[in-house]
Write a protein that holds these residues in place. Sequence first.
Motif, PDB file in Angstrom:
ATOM      1  N   ARG A   1       0.113   4.433  -2.232  1.00 41.77           N
ATOM      2  CA  ARG A   1      -0.311   5.676  -1.565  1.00 41.77           C
ATOM      3  C   ARG A   1       0.516   6.866  -2.048  1.00 41.77           C
ATOM      4  O   ARG A   1      -0.017   7.966  -2.250  1.00 41.77           O
ATOM      5  CB  ARG A   1      -0.198   5.504  -0.048  1.00 41.77           C
TER       6      ARG A   1
ATOM      7  N   GLU B   1      -9.621   2.103   0.378  1.00 37.69           N
ATOM      8  CA  GLU B   1      -9.276   0.781   0.910  1.00 37.69           C
ATOM      9  C   GLU B   1      -7.832   0.451   0.569  1.00 37.69           C
ATOM     10  O   GLU B   1      -7.468   0.393  -0.616  1.00 37.69           O
ATOM     11  CB  GLU B   1     -10.208  -0.286   0.336  1.00 37.69           C
ATOM     12  N   PRO B   2      -6.982   0.202   1.563  1.00 40.17           N
ATOM     13  CA  PRO B   2      -5.575  -0.126   1.280  1.00 40.17           C
ATOM     14  C   PRO B   2      -5.403  -1.440   0.518  1.00 40.17           C
ATOM     15  O   PRO B   2      -4.463  -1.592  -0.248  1.00 40.17           O
ATOM     16  CB  PRO B   2      -4.937  -0.198   2.669  1.00 40.17           C
ATOM     17  N   ARG B   3      -6.310  -2.374   0.758  1.00 38.59           N
ATOM     18  CA  ARG B   3      -6.212  -3.678   0.084  1.00 38.59           C
ATOM     19  C   ARG B   3      -6.910  -3.594  -1.267  1.00 38.59           C
ATOM     20  O   ARG B   3      -8.105  -3.293  -1.349  1.00 38.59           O
ATOM     21  CB  ARG B   3      -6.876  -4.762   0.935  1.00 38.59           C
TER      22      ARG B   3
ATOM     23  N   HIS C   1      -8.221   0.029  -6.389  1.00 36.00           N
ATOM     24  CA  HIS C   1      -8.646   0.225  -4.994  1.00 36.00           C
ATOM     25  C   HIS C   1     -10.006   0.911  -4.967  1.00 36.00           C
ATOM     26  O   HIS C   1     -10.247   1.852  -5.734  1.00 36.00           O
ATOM     27  CB  HIS C   1      -7.629   1.099  -4.243  1.00 36.00           C
TER      28      HIS C   1
ATOM     29  N   TRP D   1       0.805  -1.208   0.000  1.00 35.01           N
ATOM     30  CA  TRP D   1       0.000   0.000   0.000  1.00 35.01           C
ATOM     31  C   TRP D   1       0.845   1.268   0.000  1.00 35.01           C
ATOM     32  O   TRP D   1       0.483   2.253  -0.639  1.00 35.01           O
ATOM     33  CB  TRP D   1      -0.940  -0.027   1.197  1.00 35.01           C
ATOM     34  N   GLU D   2       1.964   1.273   0.676  1.00 31.80           N
ATOM     35  CA  GLU D   2       2.725   2.503   0.824  1.00 31.80           C
ATOM     36  C   GLU D   2       3.175   3.056  -0.523  1.00 31.80           C
ATOM     37  O   GLU D   2       3.130   4.268  -0.770  1.00 31.80           O
ATOM     38  CB  GLU D   2       3.943   2.282   1.732  1.00 31.80           C
TER      39      GLU D   2
END
Length: 415
Positions: A88, A106-108, A119, A84-85
Amino acid sequence: MRERGRTRRLLGLGVRTGSAMIRTRLGGQADWRALGEALFDGLSELKGPAMKLAQIMAQWDDLLPPDLADELSRLQRQAEPMPWEGIRRTLIDQYGDLDRHFREIEPRPFASASMGQVHRAVTHDGNTLVLKVQYPGLAEVLESDLAQVRRIMRLGRWLKVPQVRLDALFEELAASLRGELDYHAEAEALARYRARYAHLDSLVIPEPLPSLSGPRVLAMRYVAGTPLRELEDADDATRQRLATTLADWLTEELFTHRELHADPHAGNFAADDHGRLVIYDLGAVVPVPESRLRAMMALLDATLAGDPMAMDEALLGLGGRQGQGAPLALYRESAEAVAPLFAPGIQDFSDVRVHRRLRDLTPKVWAAMDRLQPPADTLLLSRTLNGHYWNLVRLGARLDMHARTQPLLAWARRR
Protein backbone atom coordinates in the motif's frame (compact mmCIF):
# COMPACT_ATOMS: atom_id res chain seq x y z
CA MET A 1 20.22 -3.18 9.64
CA ARG A 2 17.63 -4.46 7.21
CA GLU A 3 20.27 -5.25 4.59
CA ARG A 4 22.49 -7.02 7.14
CA GLY A 5 19.49 -9.08 8.24
CA ARG A 6 18.81 -10.20 4.67
CA THR A 7 22.47 -11.10 4.25
CA ARG A 8 22.49 -13.22 7.42
CA ARG A 9 19.36 -15.07 6.37
CA LEU A 10 20.65 -15.71 2.86
CA LEU A 11 23.91 -17.03 4.28
CA GLY A 12 21.95 -19.21 6.69
CA LEU A 13 20.02 -20.76 3.81
CA GLY A 14 23.33 -21.29 2.01
CA VAL A 15 24.82 -23.07 5.02
CA ARG A 16 21.80 -25.41 5.26
CA THR A 17 22.04 -26.19 1.55
CA GLY A 18 25.79 -26.77 1.73
CA SER A 19 25.46 -29.06 4.76
CA ALA A 20 22.92 -31.21 2.92
CA MET A 21 25.19 -31.48 -0.12
CA ILE A 22 28.26 -32.33 1.94
CA ARG A 23 26.32 -35.00 3.81
CA THR A 24 25.29 -36.56 0.51
CA ARG A 25 28.83 -36.47 -0.90
CA LEU A 26 30.10 -38.22 2.27
CA GLY A 27 27.60 -41.04 1.81
CA GLY A 28 25.00 -39.81 4.26
CA GLN A 29 21.31 -39.21 3.72
CA ALA A 30 20.28 -35.60 3.20
CA ASP A 31 16.68 -34.69 4.02
CA TRP A 32 15.97 -32.90 0.74
CA ARG A 33 12.29 -32.44 1.57
CA ALA A 34 13.11 -30.64 4.82
CA LEU A 35 15.73 -28.51 3.05
CA GLY A 36 13.25 -27.66 0.31
CA GLU A 37 10.64 -26.61 2.86
CA ALA A 38 13.19 -24.37 4.59
CA LEU A 39 14.21 -22.81 1.29
CA PHE A 40 10.57 -22.28 0.31
CA ASP A 41 9.76 -20.55 3.59
CA GLY A 42 12.89 -18.40 3.60
CA LEU A 43 12.89 -17.42 -0.06
CA SER A 44 9.15 -16.71 -0.11
CA GLU A 45 9.71 -14.11 2.58
CA LEU A 46 12.97 -12.65 1.26
CA LYS A 47 11.83 -12.48 -2.40
CA GLY A 48 14.30 -11.02 -4.91
CA PRO A 49 17.32 -12.67 -6.55
CA ALA A 50 17.55 -15.80 -4.40
CA MET A 51 13.89 -16.64 -5.00
CA LYS A 52 14.31 -16.04 -8.74
CA LEU A 53 17.30 -18.37 -8.82
CA ALA A 54 15.29 -21.08 -7.07
CA GLN A 55 12.47 -20.66 -9.60
CA ILE A 56 14.94 -21.08 -12.45
CA MET A 57 16.52 -24.13 -10.84
CA ALA A 58 13.06 -25.66 -10.29
CA GLN A 59 12.60 -25.69 -14.06
CA TRP A 60 15.60 -28.04 -14.27
CA ASP A 61 13.94 -30.71 -12.18
CA ASP A 62 16.12 -33.32 -13.87
CA LEU A 63 19.17 -31.89 -12.05
CA LEU A 64 17.86 -31.61 -8.48
CA PRO A 65 16.85 -34.40 -6.10
CA PRO A 66 13.08 -34.96 -6.66
CA ASP A 67 12.00 -33.93 -3.14
CA LEU A 68 13.99 -30.69 -3.39
CA ALA A 69 12.67 -29.96 -6.90
CA ASP A 70 9.07 -30.48 -5.71
CA GLU A 71 9.46 -27.95 -2.92
CA LEU A 72 11.23 -25.35 -5.07
CA SER A 73 8.56 -25.67 -7.76
CA ARG A 74 6.06 -24.35 -5.20
CA LEU A 75 7.79 -20.98 -5.51
CA GLN A 76 6.23 -20.72 -8.98
CA ARG A 77 2.69 -21.08 -7.69
CA GLN A 78 2.43 -20.70 -3.90
CA ALA A 79 4.94 -18.03 -2.89
CA GLU A 80 3.87 -16.19 0.25
CA PRO A 81 2.62 -12.66 -0.50
CA MET A 82 4.15 -9.56 1.05
CA PRO A 83 1.94 -7.94 3.71
CA TRP A 84 -0.51 -5.41 2.28
CA GLU A 85 0.78 -2.46 4.28
CA GLY A 86 4.15 -2.45 2.49
CA ILE A 87 2.47 -2.75 -0.90
CA ARG A 88 0.00 0.00 0.00
CA ARG A 89 2.85 2.40 0.75
CA THR A 90 4.27 1.81 -2.73
CA LEU A 91 0.85 2.48 -4.26
CA ILE A 92 0.50 5.71 -2.27
CA ASP A 93 3.95 6.81 -3.48
CA GLN A 94 2.71 6.27 -7.04
CA TYR A 95 -0.85 7.62 -6.83
CA GLY A 96 -1.12 9.74 -3.71
CA ASP A 97 -4.77 9.48 -2.64
CA LEU A 98 -5.80 5.93 -3.69
CA ASP A 99 -9.50 6.71 -3.31
CA ARG A 100 -9.21 9.38 -5.99
CA HIS A 101 -8.11 6.81 -8.57
CA PHE A 102 -9.76 3.58 -7.49
CA ARG A 103 -13.08 2.44 -6.15
CA GLU A 104 -11.40 -0.67 -4.75
CA ILE A 105 -8.01 -2.41 -4.56
CA GLU A 106 -7.96 -5.99 -3.33
CA PRO A 107 -5.45 -6.29 -0.46
CA ARG A 108 -4.90 -9.98 -1.17
CA PRO A 109 -2.81 -10.48 -4.34
CA PHE A 110 -3.87 -13.10 -6.84
CA ALA A 111 -0.26 -13.63 -7.96
CA SER A 112 3.06 -13.35 -6.09
CA ALA A 113 6.47 -13.64 -7.69
CA SER A 114 10.13 -12.97 -6.96
CA MET A 115 10.13 -9.24 -7.78
CA GLY A 116 6.55 -8.12 -7.23
CA GLN A 117 2.96 -9.14 -6.79
CA VAL A 118 -0.30 -8.45 -8.61
CA HIS A 119 -3.46 -6.93 -7.13
CA ARG A 120 -6.84 -6.46 -8.77
CA ALA A 121 -8.32 -2.96 -8.71
CA VAL A 122 -11.54 -1.32 -9.91
CA THR A 123 -11.65 2.26 -11.18
CA HIS A 124 -14.53 4.64 -10.49
CA ASP A 125 -15.89 4.07 -14.00
CA GLY A 126 -16.09 0.32 -13.31
CA ASN A 127 -13.04 -0.94 -15.23
CA THR A 128 -11.17 -3.83 -13.64
CA LEU A 129 -7.39 -3.49 -13.74
CA VAL A 130 -4.39 -5.32 -12.36
CA LEU A 131 -1.58 -3.48 -10.59
CA LYS A 132 1.81 -5.17 -10.70
CA VAL A 133 3.61 -3.73 -7.68
CA GLN A 134 7.36 -3.98 -7.13
CA TYR A 135 8.37 -5.09 -3.66
CA PRO A 136 9.40 -2.14 -1.47
CA GLY A 137 13.13 -1.51 -1.23
CA LEU A 138 14.03 -4.18 -3.77
CA ALA A 139 16.13 -1.89 -5.95
CA GLU A 140 18.17 -0.84 -2.91
CA VAL A 141 19.08 -4.39 -1.88
CA LEU A 142 19.39 -5.95 -5.33
CA GLU A 143 23.18 -5.74 -5.74
CA SER A 144 23.82 -6.88 -2.17
CA ASP A 145 21.49 -9.84 -2.67
CA LEU A 146 23.19 -10.73 -5.92
CA ALA A 147 26.57 -10.85 -4.18
CA GLN A 148 25.18 -13.30 -1.62
CA VAL A 149 23.48 -15.38 -4.30
CA ARG A 150 26.80 -15.69 -6.11
CA ARG A 151 28.32 -17.16 -2.94
CA ILE A 152 25.40 -19.58 -2.52
CA MET A 153 25.64 -20.68 -6.15
CA ARG A 154 29.18 -21.91 -5.58
CA LEU A 155 27.55 -24.77 -3.69
CA GLY A 156 26.30 -26.01 -7.05
CA ARG A 157 29.71 -27.58 -7.53
CA TRP A 158 28.64 -30.18 -4.97
CA LEU A 159 25.96 -31.19 -7.48
CA LYS A 160 28.74 -31.49 -10.10
CA VAL A 161 27.60 -28.41 -11.99
CA PRO A 162 30.72 -26.96 -13.68
CA GLN A 163 31.90 -23.52 -12.56
CA VAL A 164 31.53 -22.14 -16.08
CA ARG A 165 27.86 -23.16 -15.96
CA LEU A 166 27.37 -21.51 -12.58
CA ASP A 167 29.07 -18.29 -13.69
CA ALA A 168 26.95 -18.07 -16.82
CA LEU A 169 23.78 -18.80 -14.86
CA PHE A 170 24.64 -16.03 -12.42
CA GLU A 171 25.25 -13.47 -15.17
CA GLU A 172 21.96 -14.45 -16.78
CA LEU A 173 20.14 -14.12 -13.46
CA ALA A 174 21.70 -10.74 -12.66
CA ALA A 175 20.85 -9.27 -16.07
CA SER A 176 17.31 -10.63 -15.88
CA LEU A 177 16.67 -9.20 -12.42
CA ARG A 178 18.03 -5.77 -13.26
CA GLY A 179 15.80 -5.75 -16.32
CA GLU A 180 12.72 -6.83 -14.38
CA LEU A 181 12.99 -3.74 -12.19
CA ASP A 182 12.32 -1.57 -15.26
CA TYR A 183 8.52 -1.38 -15.46
CA HIS A 184 8.70 1.24 -18.22
CA ALA A 185 10.46 -1.33 -20.43
CA GLU A 186 7.81 -3.95 -19.64
CA ALA A 187 5.00 -1.53 -20.48
CA GLU A 188 6.70 -0.82 -23.82
CA ALA A 189 7.08 -4.57 -24.45
CA LEU A 190 3.36 -5.15 -23.75
CA ALA A 191 2.39 -2.42 -26.22
CA ARG A 192 4.85 -3.70 -28.82
CA TYR A 193 3.67 -7.31 -28.53
CA ARG A 194 -0.01 -6.33 -28.66
CA ALA A 195 0.53 -4.51 -31.94
CA ARG A 196 2.86 -7.16 -33.34
CA TYR A 197 0.57 -10.14 -32.73
CA ALA A 198 -2.81 -8.48 -33.29
CA HIS A 199 -3.32 -10.84 -36.25
CA LEU A 200 -3.24 -13.91 -33.95
CA ASP A 201 -6.87 -14.22 -32.82
CA SER A 202 -5.89 -17.08 -30.52
CA LEU A 203 -3.45 -14.93 -28.48
CA VAL A 204 -4.26 -12.32 -25.82
CA ILE A 205 -1.80 -9.84 -24.29
CA PRO A 206 -3.04 -7.43 -21.60
CA GLU A 207 -3.16 -3.74 -22.46
CA PRO A 208 -0.78 -1.56 -20.45
CA LEU A 209 -2.12 1.73 -19.05
CA PRO A 210 0.73 4.27 -19.11
CA SER A 211 -1.31 6.99 -17.36
CA LEU A 212 -1.59 4.78 -14.26
CA SER A 213 1.91 3.26 -14.43
CA GLY A 214 5.18 4.39 -12.92
CA PRO A 215 8.67 3.17 -11.98
CA ARG A 216 7.38 0.64 -9.40
CA VAL A 217 3.74 0.07 -10.47
CA LEU A 218 2.61 -1.35 -13.81
CA ALA A 219 -1.13 -1.02 -14.51
CA MET A 220 -2.84 -3.27 -17.08
CA ARG A 221 -6.38 -4.14 -18.05
CA TYR A 222 -7.50 -7.30 -16.28
CA VAL A 223 -7.65 -10.45 -18.41
CA ALA A 224 -9.18 -13.42 -16.61
CA GLY A 225 -7.64 -16.79 -17.29
CA THR A 226 -6.96 -20.29 -15.99
CA PRO A 227 -3.22 -20.76 -15.40
CA LEU A 228 -1.51 -23.14 -17.78
CA ARG A 229 -0.37 -25.36 -14.91
CA GLU A 230 -4.06 -26.00 -14.05
CA LEU A 231 -5.04 -27.05 -17.58
CA GLU A 232 -3.79 -30.62 -17.59
CA ASP A 233 -7.37 -31.85 -17.11
CA ALA A 234 -8.95 -29.45 -19.63
CA ASP A 235 -10.61 -30.88 -22.73
CA ASP A 236 -8.24 -32.05 -25.42
CA ALA A 237 -9.41 -29.59 -28.08
CA THR A 238 -8.63 -26.62 -25.79
CA ARG A 239 -5.19 -27.96 -24.90
CA GLN A 240 -4.29 -28.62 -28.54
CA ARG A 241 -5.46 -25.14 -29.57
CA LEU A 242 -3.31 -23.60 -26.83
CA ALA A 243 -0.30 -25.73 -27.78
CA THR A 244 -0.59 -24.76 -31.44
CA THR A 245 -0.86 -21.07 -30.53
CA LEU A 246 2.17 -21.33 -28.24
CA ALA A 247 4.25 -23.02 -30.96
CA ASP A 248 3.12 -20.55 -33.66
CA TRP A 249 3.86 -17.55 -31.45
CA LEU A 250 7.33 -18.77 -30.44
CA THR A 251 8.26 -19.43 -34.07
CA GLU A 252 7.12 -15.98 -35.21
CA GLU A 253 8.73 -14.31 -32.21
CA LEU A 254 12.11 -15.86 -32.93
CA PHE A 255 12.31 -16.08 -36.70
CA THR A 256 10.34 -13.01 -37.74
CA HIS A 257 10.96 -10.51 -34.94
CA ARG A 258 14.26 -11.81 -33.46
CA GLU A 259 13.05 -11.55 -29.86
CA LEU A 260 12.18 -14.09 -27.19
CA HIS A 261 9.99 -14.00 -24.11
CA ALA A 262 12.59 -15.39 -21.71
CA ASP A 263 10.54 -16.28 -18.61
CA PRO A 264 8.66 -19.43 -19.59
CA HIS A 265 7.42 -20.68 -16.23
CA ALA A 266 3.81 -21.80 -16.38
CA GLY A 267 2.48 -19.00 -14.14
CA ASN A 268 3.05 -16.49 -16.95
CA PHE A 269 0.56 -18.22 -19.26
CA ALA A 270 -3.16 -18.94 -19.04
CA ALA A 271 -6.27 -19.73 -21.09
CA ASP A 272 -9.20 -17.32 -21.20
CA ASP A 273 -12.85 -18.35 -21.40
CA HIS A 274 -12.61 -18.61 -25.20
CA GLY A 275 -9.64 -20.96 -25.07
CA ARG A 276 -7.16 -18.31 -26.18
CA LEU A 277 -3.59 -18.24 -24.88
CA VAL A 278 -2.95 -15.35 -22.47
CA ILE A 279 0.58 -14.05 -21.87
CA TYR A 280 0.69 -12.07 -18.64
CA ASP A 281 4.30 -11.14 -18.01
CA LEU A 282 6.72 -9.49 -20.43
CA GLY A 283 9.31 -8.40 -17.90
CA ALA A 284 11.99 -10.55 -19.56
CA VAL A 285 12.26 -10.09 -23.33
CA VAL A 286 15.65 -10.58 -24.97
CA PRO A 287 16.89 -9.89 -28.52
CA VAL A 288 18.07 -12.89 -30.55
CA PRO A 289 20.49 -11.94 -33.36
CA GLU A 290 20.05 -13.65 -36.70
CA SER A 291 23.58 -15.04 -36.46
CA ARG A 292 22.69 -16.79 -33.20
CA LEU A 293 19.53 -18.28 -34.72
CA ARG A 294 21.43 -19.58 -37.74
CA ALA A 295 24.07 -21.15 -35.49
CA MET A 296 21.43 -22.84 -33.32
CA MET A 297 19.61 -24.20 -36.37
CA ALA A 298 22.93 -25.51 -37.72
CA LEU A 299 23.33 -27.46 -34.49
CA LEU A 300 19.80 -28.83 -34.78
CA ASP A 301 20.44 -29.75 -38.42
CA ALA A 302 23.60 -31.68 -37.49
CA THR A 303 21.78 -33.31 -34.57
CA LEU A 304 18.90 -34.54 -36.73
CA ALA A 305 21.45 -35.85 -39.24
CA GLY A 306 23.10 -37.81 -36.41
CA ASP A 307 26.51 -36.40 -37.39
CA PRO A 308 28.74 -36.02 -34.28
CA MET A 309 31.51 -34.16 -36.11
CA ALA A 310 29.03 -31.67 -37.59
CA MET A 311 27.52 -31.22 -34.11
CA ASP A 312 30.96 -30.40 -32.74
CA GLU A 313 31.56 -27.92 -35.57
CA ALA A 314 28.17 -26.32 -34.91
CA LEU A 315 29.06 -25.84 -31.24
CA LEU A 316 32.21 -24.03 -32.34
CA GLY A 317 30.01 -21.85 -34.53
CA LEU A 318 27.90 -20.99 -31.48
CA GLY A 319 31.00 -19.71 -29.72
CA GLY A 320 31.36 -22.69 -27.40
CA ARG A 321 33.62 -25.74 -27.31
CA GLN A 322 36.81 -23.68 -27.13
CA GLY A 323 38.90 -26.52 -25.74
CA GLN A 324 38.60 -30.27 -26.03
CA GLY A 325 35.18 -31.26 -27.32
CA ALA A 326 32.68 -33.60 -25.72
CA PRO A 327 32.98 -37.34 -26.36
CA LEU A 328 31.54 -38.31 -29.73
CA ALA A 329 29.41 -40.90 -27.92
CA LEU A 330 27.65 -38.06 -26.06
CA TYR A 331 26.90 -36.32 -29.36
CA ARG A 332 25.44 -39.55 -30.73
CA GLU A 333 23.33 -40.12 -27.62
CA SER A 334 22.09 -36.53 -27.79
CA ALA A 335 21.07 -36.97 -31.41
CA GLU A 336 19.20 -40.19 -30.59
CA ALA A 337 17.32 -38.48 -27.76
CA VAL A 338 16.34 -35.35 -29.72
CA ALA A 339 15.54 -36.84 -33.13
CA PRO A 340 12.17 -38.46 -32.18
CA LEU A 341 10.71 -35.01 -31.45
CA PHE A 342 11.35 -33.98 -35.08
CA ALA A 343 10.44 -37.20 -36.88
CA PRO A 344 7.92 -36.87 -39.75
CA GLY A 345 4.31 -36.88 -38.61
CA ILE A 346 2.53 -35.84 -35.44
CA GLN A 347 4.64 -36.03 -32.28
CA ASP A 348 2.93 -36.58 -28.93
CA PHE A 349 4.58 -34.43 -26.26
CA SER A 350 2.91 -36.54 -23.56
CA ASP A 351 4.94 -39.58 -24.67
CA VAL A 352 6.98 -40.18 -21.53
CA ARG A 353 9.56 -42.22 -23.43
CA VAL A 354 10.81 -39.12 -25.24
CA HIS A 355 11.28 -36.80 -22.30
CA ARG A 356 12.56 -39.64 -20.11
CA ARG A 357 15.45 -40.00 -22.55
CA LEU A 358 16.00 -36.24 -22.42
CA ARG A 359 15.97 -36.31 -18.61
CA ASP A 360 18.48 -39.16 -18.56
CA LEU A 361 20.70 -37.31 -21.01
CA THR A 362 20.74 -33.94 -19.22
CA PRO A 363 23.14 -34.84 -16.35
CA LYS A 364 25.61 -36.23 -18.89
CA VAL A 365 25.51 -33.02 -20.91
CA TRP A 366 26.00 -30.91 -17.80
CA ALA A 367 28.89 -33.10 -16.69
CA ALA A 368 30.62 -32.23 -19.98
CA MET A 369 29.74 -28.52 -19.74
CA ASP A 370 33.27 -27.47 -18.82
CA ARG A 371 34.43 -28.97 -22.14
CA LEU A 372 31.48 -27.63 -24.14
CA GLN A 373 31.80 -24.08 -22.70
CA PRO A 374 28.54 -22.67 -24.11
CA PRO A 375 28.24 -18.87 -24.21
CA ALA A 376 25.88 -17.27 -21.67
CA ASP A 377 23.30 -16.13 -24.21
CA THR A 378 23.04 -19.67 -25.55
CA LEU A 379 22.36 -20.91 -22.04
CA LEU A 380 19.55 -18.38 -21.71
CA LEU A 381 17.99 -19.48 -25.00
CA SER A 382 18.38 -23.12 -24.02
CA ARG A 383 16.72 -22.58 -20.64
CA THR A 384 13.86 -20.67 -22.22
CA LEU A 385 13.20 -23.19 -24.97
CA ASN A 386 13.48 -26.00 -22.42
CA GLY A 387 10.83 -24.25 -20.32
CA HIS A 388 8.49 -23.94 -23.31
CA TYR A 389 9.09 -27.60 -24.14
CA TRP A 390 7.79 -28.54 -20.70
CA ASN A 391 4.81 -26.21 -21.18
CA LEU A 392 3.97 -28.21 -24.30
CA VAL A 393 4.40 -31.41 -22.29
CA ARG A 394 1.95 -30.08 -19.66
CA LEU A 395 -0.58 -29.42 -22.41
CA GLY A 396 -0.11 -32.88 -23.91
CA ALA A 397 0.64 -31.23 -27.25
CA ARG A 398 0.49 -33.14 -30.52
CA LEU A 399 2.44 -31.23 -33.14
CA ASP A 400 4.14 -31.94 -36.44
CA MET A 401 7.55 -30.59 -35.48
CA HIS A 402 9.11 -31.98 -38.65
CA ALA A 403 6.86 -29.84 -40.86
CA ARG A 404 7.42 -26.82 -38.60
CA THR A 405 11.20 -27.00 -38.61
CA GLN A 406 11.99 -27.97 -42.20
CA PRO A 407 11.47 -24.43 -43.62
CA LEU A 408 13.54 -23.01 -40.77
CA LEU A 409 16.37 -25.45 -41.38
CA ALA A 410 16.28 -24.59 -45.09
CA TRP A 411 16.48 -20.89 -44.18
CA ALA A 412 19.49 -21.50 -41.92
CA ARG A 413 21.33 -23.40 -44.68
CA ARG A 414 21.10 -20.34 -46.96
CA ARG A 415 23.95 -17.89 -46.41
